[in-house]
Design a protein around this motif. Sequence first.
Motif, mmCIF file in Angstrom:
data_model
loop_
_atom_site.group_PDB
_atom_site.id
_atom_site.type_symbol
_atom_site.label_atom_id
_atom_site.label_comp_id
_atom_site.label_asym_id
_atom_site.label_seq_id
_atom_site.Cartn_x
_atom_site.Cartn_y
_atom_site.Cartn_z
ATOM 1 N N ALA A 73 45.389 11.177 37.123
ATOM 2 C CA ALA A 73 46.749 11.372 37.617
ATOM 3 C C ALA A 73 47.116 12.851 37.720
ATOM 4 O O ALA A 73 47.983 13.228 38.510
ATOM 5 C CB ALA A 73 47.749 10.657 36.710
ATOM 6 N N GLY A 77 45.542 14.418 43.801
ATOM 7 C CA GLY A 77 45.367 13.266 44.672
ATOM 8 C C GLY A 77 43.936 12.761 44.686
ATOM 9 O O GLY A 77 43.090 13.120 43.877
ATOM 10 N N THR A 190 49.145 7.433 42.112
ATOM 11 C CA THR A 190 49.437 8.594 42.967
ATOM 12 C C THR A 190 50.184 8.196 44.233
ATOM 13 O O THR A 190 50.695 9.076 44.943
ATOM 14 C CB THR A 190 48.132 9.315 43.354
ATOM 15 O OG1 THR A 190 47.303 8.429 44.140
ATOM 16 C CG2 THR A 190 47.354 9.741 42.125
ATOM 17 N N SER A 194 57.372 10.387 43.221
ATOM 18 C CA SER A 194 57.043 11.445 42.258
ATOM 19 C C SER A 194 57.666 11.215 40.887
ATOM 20 O O SER A 194 57.054 11.492 39.851
ATOM 21 C CB SER A 194 57.470 12.812 42.799
ATOM 22 O OG SER A 194 58.857 12.815 43.066
ATOM 23 N N ILE A 197 55.700 8.548 39.091
ATOM 24 C CA ILE A 197 54.402 9.112 38.691
ATOM 25 C C ILE A 197 54.554 9.920 37.412
ATOM 26 O O ILE A 197 53.756 9.793 36.465
ATOM 27 C CB ILE A 197 53.816 10.008 39.807
ATOM 28 C CG1 ILE A 197 53.445 9.162 41.027
ATOM 29 C CG2 ILE A 197 52.575 10.758 39.302
ATOM 30 C CD1 ILE A 197 52.969 9.985 42.203
ATOM 31 N N ARG A 201 52.675 9.163 33.981
ATOM 32 C CA ARG A 201 51.724 10.172 33.517
ATOM 33 C C ARG A 201 52.086 10.644 32.115
ATOM 34 O O ARG A 201 51.207 10.807 31.253
ATOM 35 C CB ARG A 201 51.696 11.347 34.490
ATOM 36 C CG ARG A 201 50.617 12.384 34.152
ATOM 37 C CD ARG A 201 50.507 13.448 35.214
ATOM 38 N NE ARG A 201 51.754 14.171 35.371
ATOM 39 C CZ ARG A 201 52.398 14.332 36.531
ATOM 40 N NH1 ARG A 201 51.897 13.791 37.640
ATOM 41 N NH2 ARG A 201 53.525 15.005 36.598
#
Length: 438
Positions: A73, A77, A190, A194, A197, A201
Amino acid sequence: MKRPALHWQILIALVLATVTGMIFRGLFGPDPGEGSFCTRAIEISSFVGDLFMQALKMIIVPLIVTSVISGIASLQGVQGFGRLGGKTLGFYALTTLLAVFTGLTVVNLIEPGVKDGVPNEAIRSAFASHAASASEAEHAKVAEAAGRQAGDFLDTFRMMIPPNVFQAATDNGQMLGVIVFSILFAIAMTRLPSEEIRTLRDFFQAGNDVMITLTRWIMAVSPIGVYALMFPVIHANGPEVFWELKAYFITVLVALGIHFGLTLPLILRFLGGIRPADHFRALREALLLAFSTASSSGTLPVTMRCVQENAGVSKRVSSFTLPLGATVNMDGTALYECVAVVFVAQVMGVDMGFTQQFFVVIAALLTSIGVAGVPSASLVAILLILKNSQVPEAETAVVALLAVDRLLDMSRTAVNVFGDSCAAVVIAKSEGDPVYSK
């Protein structure tokens, strides 16, 4: 008084276990009898050793999941993942191929199964003797391995896509399914917005930090665990069994020593620009633990901590290369398989030409990928290669090789772990990590 560093504590535990095991063997013999003081001491030691191994295995799955997901992560990408994956697989293919050719070269030069240009009949007789005196558990282990077929190794590819990832996580050291699921999960992450994510993460990164802390706690008692694991091994084996198979034993150790002490350090120096001495120092704890436990999977948490904290490898690189390496990169195992197969063929009078030895190379490369990172798992591969090479009395020979397998298993596991760590630091250097910059 300041306590010695952990690697010295582990080394002291190894020495004490060796001395104690030999004393108990001398006083009580290899079979002390049920209910004796020696038997009870061995049972207690085995129990403590099992607890230590279970503690290490307990954190493998959550460590792999959290480290792989948080590591991928953090890559840029899918493109960053593809580059890292290509480097990792290429490095593992290179080192395994070099290990296999090292094993073939050494066993053909020394010819441990030949005496005065003919098959060594003394060793062949020793095969029969050891097979006759082997325990029921050893015969059962070989019989189970003999029941496997060459096509069974296709299961390795099936395990990459497990129907139940939770069941795969408990399947006797086979982590391929867990790794593939974690990789797919991280790649899918991914694709999220955002903010989502970042939340995921942070969650997996925190989980990985917790696993590293648990690893430190377990390693705090590792000298006790190492002693408990080694004492029964030394008592059970003793030095006598190695005398009849000394040529084979020495051949394997010489080949492993060349790969461990020459090939991999040269790769570190010329591919990574890394001083081998620095890397040996950084991996001391992991190498001693790998030697003691004979389990590359069980050593994985410690290997990850060593390369991250001592070598300066980032989590994004170590979390991908090391779990994958503990599953598919078996330099020492592939080398050992080649030596064992050619040695048995020499003893049995089977002349293996270039074509057959080339088959051994390919078979060792493929089967080492499917071998679980647990003790004596390469028996299946050795038996399959021997059978397909038309070597007679294969099962009898493998039962006899079990007599010296434990110490060789410990040695080749250390080579496996060192090979994984070399991949991590070389690839990390190529990715711009500050490896050994302190």
